[in-house]
Design an enzyme around this catalytic site. Sequence first.
Site, short mmCIF file in Angstrom:
data_model
loop_
_atom_site.label_atom_id
_atom_site.label_comp_id
_atom_site.label_asym_id
_atom_site.label_seq_id
_atom_site.Cartn_x
_atom_site.Cartn_y
_atom_site.Cartn_z
N LYS A 163 1.65 4.09 -2.67
CA LYS A 163 1.16 5.48 -2.33
C LYS A 163 2.13 6.43 -2.69
O LYS A 163 1.98 7.59 -3.11
CB LYS A 163 0.45 5.69 -0.87
CG LYS A 163 -0.66 5.11 -0.52
CD LYS A 163 -1.91 5.55 -1.38
CE LYS A 163 -2.41 6.68 -0.82
NZ LYS A 163 -3.53 7.38 -1.26
N TYR A 210 0.78 -1.32 -0.03
CA TYR A 210 0.16 0.21 0.15
C TYR A 210 0.94 1.29 0.24
O TYR A 210 0.85 2.12 -0.87
CB TYR A 210 -0.83 -0.24 1.21
CG TYR A 210 -1.63 1.11 1.52
CD1 TYR A 210 -2.81 1.35 0.94
CD2 TYR A 210 -1.07 2.01 2.64
CE1 TYR A 210 -3.37 2.86 1.15
CE2 TYR A 210 -1.85 3.11 3.13
CZ TYR A 210 -2.93 3.59 2.19
OH TYR A 210 -3.32 4.70 2.59
#
Length: 345
Positions: A148, A144
């Site tokens: 990002k 994640y």
Amino acid sequence: MATRIRPSSKRCAVIGGSGFLGRYLVEQLVDRGYSVSVFDIRQGYEIPGVTFHQGDLCDKQALLAALQGVSLVFHCASPAPSCDDRSLFHRVNVDGTQTVLKACQEAGVQKMVLTSSASVVYEGTDIKDGKEDLPYAKKPIDYYTETKIQQERLVLEACDTEKGFLTVAIRPHGIFGPRDPQLVPILVDTARRGKMKFIIGDGKNLVDFTFVENVVHGHILAAERLRPESPLCGKAYHITNDEPVYFWDFMSQVLVGLGYDPPKYRLPYQLVYVLAMVLWLLVLFLRPVLQLRPTFTPMRVALAGTHHFYSCARAKQDMGYQPLVSLKDGIARTVESYAHLRKAA
Ligand SMILES: NC(=O)C1=CN([C@@H]2O[C@H](COP(=O)(O)OP(=O)(O)OC[C@H]3O[C@@H](n4cnc5c(N)ncnc54)[C@H](OP(=O)(O)O)[C@@H]3O)[C@@H](O)[C@H]2O)C=CC1
Ligand SMILES: CC(C)=CCC[C@@H](C)[C@H]1CC[C@H]2C3=C(CC[C@]12C)[C@@]1(C)CCC(=O)C[C@@H]1CC3
């Protein structure tokens, strides 16, 4: 050729507008007189005057239909951090964001506000009063975070005053509030399974938790202050409650508010981290035959046992940001809203 509708400055789109943060953003934008289109993979609710476009942000044609006449785009869609699917994160956060940028430029969108994350600089070790100039994590704690970082880079690099396309990234941390599908439900579930008895580390690690309405306030300020001559162009901004709190005090306040016992036994951080690593390797090894989802992942242990709080001095200076809701009031409103998760008497 299709005719292009002239963008209006009060016409915006929220990509990811059916999610936890997205829905608060949509509600606040409507209250402030914006005309809002939501683009999301699912439709979560209905609000009079809000147009829903259901689709995958990797599909440029679907996006273009939602961006007609829109001058401002908020991009707050992402797969949930807990999903642990590297190819999905890459497809949506990296390739999908590139598609969003292309669609915005083709549709004549003038401004884009990305919801990034303060975790783009976090590597699992202490961050105290971190500023935006900290380097991106070289070893991000999960897929994640890895995607990002790439997403934020893409969006900030796309800022081009000459072409009239301006971008800014908001980096919130630990968003909480009523309707949050992650933090309180995970906490209560852990407590109900009898696993919230231990404090990892000395219990004195300071962390930012940010009430969702403050995050929305930061997004709208950023959108309204983003102009060709403003310092916001192509920059990232931390948005927090500006009240770092002991991680375990925050957890305890929510638990006690909902009628559960707070954790009280201490475990050494290094020991729990090593155990979580061993468990994680075991889960990876067994994955072909057995699908397990442990509560204690190395990433969660790091979040629970290290300092991670950030300065929002840059947001205060460049956009006049101040949190609107205090941590105390935010926790009270959150606890009140989760009556259905209270411990049965
Ligand atoms: N919550 C937090 O503590 C923090 C969140 N952030 C960032 O804030 C943003 C919003 O987070 P939050 O509201 O908590 O997350 P949510 O999961 O609640 O909202 C994200 C929304 O995006 C949708 N979505 C996912 N994939 C796609 C896709 N391919 N196309 C269109 N829509 C899609 C989701 O649908 P579905 O639910 O079906 O997947 C969901 O409705 C995210 O970018 C996140 O990285 C940053 C820091 C902290
Ligand atoms: C500030 C910040 C980035 C918050 C993110 C929210 C989640 C990552 C937390 C929400 C509930 C937390 C939680 C734990 C770790 C971090 C969370 C998932 C534990 C698993 C830590 C170890 C325990 O003893 C149980 C905790 C349950 C709740």
